[in-house]
Structures are given as structure tokens and as C-alpha cells.
Design an enzyme around this catalytic site. Structure first.
Site, mmCIF file in Angstrom:
data_model
loop_
_atom_site.group_PDB
_atom_site.id
_atom_site.type_symbol
_atom_site.label_atom_id
_atom_site.label_comp_id
_atom_site.label_asym_id
_atom_site.label_seq_id
_atom_site.Cartn_x
_atom_site.Cartn_y
_atom_site.Cartn_z
ATOM 1 N N ASP A 1 0.784 -1.184 0.148
ATOM 2 C CA ASP A 1 -0.126 0.159 -0.054
ATOM 3 C C ASP A 1 0.633 1.281 -0.120
ATOM 4 O O ASP A 1 2.059 1.080 0.555
ATOM 5 C CB ASP A 1 -1.105 -0.175 1.184
ATOM 6 C CG ASP A 1 -0.275 -0.001 2.739
ATOM 7 O OD1 ASP A 1 0.769 -0.728 2.803
ATOM 8 O OD2 ASP A 1 -0.529 0.706 3.383
ATOM 9 N N GLU B 1 0.333 -1.132 5.799
ATOM 10 C CA GLU B 1 1.701 -0.512 6.649
ATOM 11 C C GLU B 1 1.360 0.987 6.942
ATOM 12 O O GLU B 1 1.427 1.346 8.029
ATOM 13 C CB GLU B 1 2.791 -0.888 6.199
ATOM 14 C CG GLU B 1 3.922 -0.618 7.087
ATOM 15 C CD GLU B 1 4.633 0.777 7.187
ATOM 16 O OE1 GLU B 1 5.187 1.274 7.836
ATOM 17 O OE2 GLU B 1 3.866 1.501 6.121
#
Length: 377
Positions: free
Chosen positions: A85, A146
């Protein structure tokens, strides 16, 4: 073993990275992140790995866990842990397209941390092509969350790491090209103010503005920062979409960071003490996700010294750092598993529209990753 002899090609790696960068994958767009995980899963499968796709939860994308054939399969080995991400919303490519000029390449997520993930796979490819077997089995885990503190996959990361001897995290290299052997503790908080609405054309003083109260609270919270524990507020969103109404609700997120767990714990207590839901304008503080402090152990330091020796043989030097910012290395390091972080490419501008990497560092760091994978035992 001369890892400089492995035919890493930074230009070819940069070209191979392009599809990953042009597959935008902001954390909160689960479908976009899943498309990126699809790309990585295909590449891993094409390399001969056994693929396990793990569904997402909490409205977020899924993960991929890949294991490579090995004579010691199932025994403790090496985990490469990365996230797919990014902080960049879909459409960022219009402002920050994949492009290269000279020795620099730009693109959303290229430094944090698709470049590092890609070079880790290239290291596995180069070793396989040279028929160099790793002494330990290798597992790769790519996750989707994350950038928001890993709320959905912390358990997965810890469960996967628990059976490993080492964890390598290809987050971006430090500004001096160094790596990370410890990280500070981080806590997130969800903030909300509840006011009293009124039509602003009547008399706004008769209402109670949730935005005004949030502004006051932001100043109060950020003034709590000290050398041992810092506080910052971002992501402020008002419920009210019309300027002619005094807003009745406002939300925000706060982040606190400390070098020691005790300092973070004290900071958490200070934040929670601000909770005042029954005030003239209600103020609610809820604790969000937390990253534990990761203080370098003797095993972490030994892992760094091994990497430092490999880097010297490759013709460059690396330094070791305690770092802020947080990563999934916080979790594995805090578990006591020897962990080395920031093994990704050199660059700058992460989380901005100037995010870029130094192209030559793809091969440089790829060789270092290959050396670690081949020699750790």
C-alpha cells in the site's frame, strides 16, 4: 562468494518496476491494493514460489505469502516482509508519473516501498539463475496496510515471523544509505468533537462549533510534545459541508512517537486524560493502533555487522540507525527475532509528489539482499 559478479542490471530493474508503480495502490482502496497484490503474486509464482493469497479484512486489501522450494522447507528460515500500500490516492500518476531522468526515477510508492520489494524479488531471481542455493528457506510476505499502522495484518505478520530465524525489511534506505536496526514506538489516536449546530445566519455565537473546538485541541495536543515524546495531528474532517451552518461534528487523527516504550505509555495516558465527552463541546479520544518500540538486541546488531561486512565486500559502506516513522519491523524486532530494516533503495521524497529513487541503488541493494539471503544460516 563474489556477489558483485551476479548480473544485476539497474536499468532493467527500473523497467521491470514500472508496472508496479503504475498500479496505484492507496491503502483505503482495497480493490486497487488487490490489483497490486495480483501483480506481485504473478511475479512470485513465475519465480517458482508456492502462493498463498490471504483475504483482506477491515475493508482493506488482501496479502500474499510466498514460499520457495528448499531442502529445509518448513524449518525456521528468512522472512522478507514488505507492504504494497502507498499514501498516494488513485490519480496521483497524473501529477507524479513514472519517469526517469539520468540516474533518477520518480513515481508514487517507488521509494516507499515498491522499489525495495522489487529488488528483493530480483535478488531471489539472480541467486536462482546462478544456481546459488540459500542456506535457509525463504518466505516473502506482502501486506496491504502498513501506511495506516498495520491494523489488519499485524497478527499475520507476527504469526509468519514467529517461525523464522531472520526478518529482512526492504523499506527505503536511510538518507545516508544506512539501514535500521531499531525503531521508535508509535501510537495513533482517533479524536472527535461534538458541538451544537445552528444556522450561521442567525447568530453563530449561539451554537457550539466542533471545528473551533478541534482547532483548540490540536494546538493543545501538539504543545504537549517534548524531546522524549512527540504529538502531531492530521486528517481533520468536518461533518459539516455547508459554511452557513455551525458544525456539530469534527474528526481527526493524532500520532505520538517516543524513543522508549515507557515514554510512549506516559504519552498515551496524557492523551487519554484529555477525554471530556460531557464538556460544553464534547471531546472524545480513542486509542488506535500502536507499534511497539524495537530496541536493537545483540542478535539485531550481529545481523547488521554481517550485512555491513557484505556491503564492504560489495564496495560500499552502511551505517545502523534507530529510526522513527515506524514499519512492520517494529513488530518482528520487538518479538526478539533478528530483524534488519531499510534494505531498500536510496532516494528521497517519500510520501510526497517528489518521491524518487537513485536507479543505481537498485542493483547495489539487490546485491546486498542476495548476499544476505545466500549467507545467513
Amino acid at each position: 562468494m563474489d556477489f558483485n559478479a551476479l548480473p544485476f542490471d539497474s536499468d532493467a530493474m527500473c523497467a521491470g518496476l514500472r508496472p508496479w508503480i503504475e498500479c496505484e495502490s492507496p491503502t483505503h482502496d482495497a480493490a486497487a491494493v488487490d490489483r497490486m497484490i495480483d501483480l506481485a503474486s504473478y511475479d512470485l509464482a513465475a519465480m517458482g514460489a508456492a502462493i498463498e493469497r490471504i483475504p483482506g479484512r477491515m475493508g482493506l486489501g488482501g496479502s500474499v505469502r510466498a514460499t520457495f522450494p528448499h531442502g529445509k522447507a518448513g524449518e525456521p528460515g528468512i522472512l522478507i516482509a514488505g507492504h504494497m500500500d502507498t499514501v498516494h490516492p488513485v490519480g496521483t500518476l497524473a501529477k507524479l508519473p513514472f519517469r526517469r531522468e539520468g540516474g533518477t526515477c520518480w513515481g508514487p510508492g517507488i521509494q516507499d516501498m515498491k522499489g525495495g520489494n522489487y529488488l528483493a524479488l530480483e535478488a531471489i531471481r539472480r541467486l536462482a539463475a546462478a544456481s546459488i542455493a540459500t542456506k535457509l528457506p525463504v518466505t516473502v510476505l506482502f501486506t496491504p496496510d502498513e501506511e495506516i499502522g498495520t491494523p489488519a495484518t499485524r497478527e499475520l505478520i507476527e504469526a509468519t515471523a514467529r517461525g523464522q530465524k531472520y526478518v529482512l525489511v526492504p523499506e527505503p534506505a536511510r538518507p545516508d544509505g544506512g539501514v535500521v536496526w531499531g525503531r521508535y514506538a508509535i501510537a495513533r489516536f482517533n479524536l472527535r468533537t461534538i458541538g451544537t449546530p445552528i444556522h450561521a445566519g442567525v447568530d453563530p455565537r449561539l451554537g457550539r462549533s466542533a471545528v473551533r473546538e478541534m482547532a483548540r485541541r490540536i494546538l493543545e495536543i501538539e504543545e504537549m510534545s517534548t524531546d522524549s515524546c512527540t504529538f502531531s495531528v492530521g486528517c481533520v474532517v468536518s461533518d459539516q459541508r455547508h459554511v452557513n451552518c455551525v458544525p456539530s461534528g469534527c474528526s481527526a487523527e493524532a500520532l505520538s512517537m517516543a524513543k522508549r516504550q515507557a515514554d510512549l505509555d506516559a504519552g498515551v495516558e496524557k492523551m487519554l486524560a484529555l477525554n471530556n465527552p460531557d464538556g460544553d463541546v464534547g471531546f472524545h479520544v480513542a486509542r488506535g493502533v500502536t507499534r511497539p518500540v524495537w530496541e536493537p538486541s545483540a542478535a539485531d546488531k550481529a545481523l547488521f555487522e554481517h550485512a555491513k561486512s557484505l556491503a564492504t565486500d560489495l564496495g560500499f559502506e552502511i551505517t545502523a540507525h534507530m529510526a522513527g516513522g515506524g514499519s512492520d519491523g517494529n513488530f518482528t524486532g520487538a518479538m526478539g527475532i533478528p530483524t534488519l530494516d531499510s534494505l531498500g533503495p536510496r532516494g528521497a521524497g517519500l510520501h510526497t509528489l517528489n518521491e524518487h529513487i537513485e536507479i543505481e541503488s537498485l542493483a547495489e541493494r539487490g546485491k546486498l539482499m542476495a548476499g544476505l539471503l545466500a549467507t545467513l544460516s
